[in-house]
Structure formats: structure tokens, C-alpha cells
Enzyme design. Structure first.
Site, PDB file in Angstrom:
ATOM      1  N   GLY A 110      23.458-108.428  90.519  1.00 24.26           N
ATOM      2  CA  GLY A 110      23.820-109.124  91.742  1.00 24.26           C
ATOM      3  C   GLY A 110      24.329-108.239  92.857  1.00 24.26           C
TER       4      GLY A 110
ATOM      5  CG  ASP B  32      25.366-107.123  80.755  1.00 31.37           C
ATOM      6  OD1 ASP B  32      24.420-107.283  81.544  1.00 31.37           O
ATOM      7  OD2 ASP B  32      25.613-106.030  80.210  1.00 31.37           O
TER       8      ASP B  32
ATOM      9  CG  ASP C 149      19.641-102.535  82.994  1.00 29.73           C
ATOM     10  OD1 ASP C 149      20.429-102.477  83.947  1.00 29.73           O
ATOM     11  OD2 ASP C 149      19.971-102.951  81.863  1.00 29.73           O
TER      12      ASP C 149
END
Length: 369
Positions: free
Chosen positions: A170, A191, A116
Site C-alpha cells: 500500500g 501482511d 514483491d
């Protein structure tokens, strides 16, 4: 396919929660339906010792034992980290310790890594190249790709097959370069939340991305919120149906201890899962959009087609005067249709066959000659 802890437990997830999820995936029949990954999201990390080795925190006393437990259930274990110094929840990230952490995950028996961006994006990249000018953005995105590639190489050195999931929302059209840094899937959006507005927006934003998705490398519109929040039955079906049309990873994010028969039926619907997991791996394209009505289509490996009619509006819609665009889907008038959600054979249909689509609802048709 699997389950992820974040949507329900956030950073409060524990060893007990993960073991219970593994148990419930088996007892509910979800494992046998294909949900095999049990993914621990943010919140498991403790501190590094003097040698830089990362230890799990008190909520996870023995990660190797946990992995063995999950594997013993016929499931696989996933874990979470960040290329930055900290994760989204401010736990230890992997920056500067990529090979060390990859070897640690492999020694535990980890099968999946969600990586992440978080502090790397908001801290490292922006600090190195401040501002929003074109030159600075290009340099920032180059740093980002290099960071993901660094962990990819670290994972390869472990010699253990570990699914590599990029979570970077993205940025920089990741679908164009994700495979180059070893990604098996990459987030295409921000999210998700358990609201129809959010999940429908995310689903519709996938239009045009089909050419970047295929076996071994998938567009990821985020985890499933099926069964969460105040989503209605029709909204949960639309959510699941859209993700199946998108050939998306199916990572349930609900509380499995509160799995109702209705939600279980959606998550384990064999026809829906067969569409999502079709070996051709071809993501759907949007072939019609007018007002709240959209029609998406995707081909399947056996030559059949799936046509999905979505009503994103606030009123029930009777499709009078709207063509189904069968030829554009790869089918034609006279093809045989099966209503996937209702499990009913409808016989032959044509472009002018009428359907009533409920508010926030959908109809999925499997079409064959």
C-alpha cells in the site's frame, strides 16, 4: 481465485507440495468453485548461471514439468519474484534481469506473477535516497513505480497473458497508480496473519477505496487465512464475507490436506463466491460505523444489493435501535432479503428489522426488489 503457498509453507514449499495442492483443489471441488490459480510464493529460486539465467533450486527440479502438471489439472500456475536483488526470504530477485526472467516464466508456462517490493524498498530505494524527508520520499516512490513498470513491459514482451500482482503493502497509495504500471491487483496493506485482530483491521482499512477497484484492476487486502490459526467458525465467516464484500482476490492460504468440512463449506459457498466474483466488480463501501458494529454495502450487476453487518466487538450484539440504512445501500424498506450464510429467505425487511450478530461474527444479506 486460487491458492498460494506462503501462509502455510513459507519458504519451505516444494514441488511435491504444489502438485498436492493442485490435486486437492480438484478433489475438494475448490477448482470447480473457481479456485484456479496455484501460486508458488517465495522459496523456489536457485542461482543464476554465467549467462544470468535463473534456475530453480533443488526443491523444484523441473518447473516446466510442474507447470504442465498444473495445467493438466485444468488449473493455472503462479510464481513469485521481487524488483530488488533479493526476495523477502533472501532468494534471487529480478533486479537487472527483468526481461530475462519474464521470458523464463513464459517459457515455463507461468500464468501469474506476484512481484514483491522487499529488498528494493529497504535497500535500493533507501540507499539511493536516504532519509524520510518529503523530497526523498517522492524520489523513492518514483523509483518504485519505475521498477514495477519495468517488469510490466518485460511481461508484455513475452506475448503471454500473465496476471501481474504488485506486493508493496500500500505504499504511496498504490490504488491510485497501480493500473498505470500494468497491475491487475495490488496489495493495499501489510501482511495478514491468522488472528481476528489483524484480519479485521485489514478489512476495515479498505473503507474509501471502492472507487479504485473494478474489472481487471483490484484492491488486494492479502491472501485468505480461512482455516488457519485458531480462528473460530464465526471469525472465518467474517473473514470470507468481508473479502467477498471487497470484491477481493480470493487466494486461499491454508493446508488443503487438512481441509475440514466446515472450512470447505466457507471457501466454496456458492452465494459468497457469486458476490465476490460479481461481474459489476463494485467493491463495498462502509455506510455505518458505531462502536464495534459496522454496516457495508455493495451493488451487484443484476440490480440487487448486498448488506453486510459486522460485529468486531467482544460481545454478541442485538441490533436494537440501529437502522440498517437500506436507502444508503441502494435498497429500501420492503425489499426481499436472503441470509447468505444460512441460505434462508427472510422475506421483506425494513430499516428496523432486528438481527443478533455473534461476537466477531457477521450477517450478509442479499437484497432484491
Amino acid at each position: 481465485m486460487g491458492w498460494n503457498s506462503w501462509n502455510w509453507f513459507k519458504e519451505n514449499v516444494t514441488d511435491k507440495d504444489v502438485r498436492q495442492a493442485a490435486d486437492l483443489l480438484v478433489s475438494s471441488g475448490m477448482r470447480d468453485a473457481g479456485y484456479v490459480y496455484v501460486n508458488i510464493d517465495d522459496g523456489w529460486q536457485g542461482q543464476r548461471d554465467k549467462d544470468g539465467v535463473l534456475h530453480s533450486n533443488e526443491k523444484f527440479p523441473d518447473m516446466k514439468a510442474l507447470a504442465d502438471y498444473v495445467h493438466g489439472k485444468g488449473l493455472k500456475l503462479g510464481i513469485y519474484s521481487s524488483p530488488g536483488p533479493k526476495t523477502c526470504a533472501r532468494f534471487e530477485g529480478s533486479m537487472g534481469h527483468e526481461e530475462q526472467d519474464a521470458q523464463l516464466y513464459a517459457s515455463w508456462g507461468v500464468d501469474y506473477l506476484k512481484y514483491d517490493l522487499c529488498s528494493f524498498h529497504n535497500g535500493v530505494m533507501r540507499k539511493a535516497y536516504p532519509g524520510d524527508g518529503a523530497e526523498g520520499m517522492v524520489a523513492q516512490y518514483k523509483m518504485m513505480r519505475e521498477a514495477f513498470e519495468k517488469m510490466h513491459q518485460a511481461l508484455l514482451k513475452t506475448k503471454r497473458p500473465i496476471i501481474y500482482s504488485l506486493c508493496q503493502y500500500g505504499f504511496d497509495s498504490v490504488w491510485q497508480w497501480g493500473p498505470e504500471v500494468g497491475a491487475n491487483l495490488w496489495r493495499t496493506t501489510g501482511d495478514i496473519t491468522p488472528t481476528f485482530d489483524r484480519l479485521s483491521l485489514i478489512g476495515r482499512e479498505q473503507a474509501g477505496l471502492a472507487r479504485y477497484s473494478g474489472p481487471g484492476h483490484w484492491n488486494d487486502p492479502d491472501m485468505l487465512e480461512v482455516g488457519n490459526g485458531k480462528l473460530t467458525l464465526d471469525e472465518n465467516r467474517t473473514h470470507m464475507g468481508m473479502w467477498a464484500m471487497l470484491a477481493a482476490p480470493l487466494l486461499a492460504g491454508n493446508n488443503l490436506s487438512q481441509l475440514t468440512p466446515e472450512i470447505k463449506a466457507i471457501l466454496t459457498n456458492a452465494d459468497i463466491i457469486a458476490i465476490d466474483q460479481d461481474r459489476l466488480g463494485k467493491q463495498a463501501d462502509r455506510i455505518y460505523a458505531e462502536g464495534p458494529i459496522e454496516i457495508w454495502a455493495r451493488p451487484l450487476a443484476d440490480g440487487s444489493r448486498v448488506l453486510a453487518i459486522f460485529n468486531f466487538g467482544e460481545q454478541r450484539s442485538y441490533l436494537r435501535g440501529i437502522s440498517l440504512h437500506l436507502q444508503q445501500s441502494g435498497a429500501d424498506n420492503g425489499w426481499h432479503a436472503r441470509d447468505v450464510w444460512d441460505g434462508k429467505d427472510l422475506g421483506s425487511i425494513s430499516d428496523t428489522t432486528h438481527f443478533t450478530v455473534p461476537r466477531h461474527g457477521s450477517i450478509l444479506l442479499r437484497l432484491s426488489k
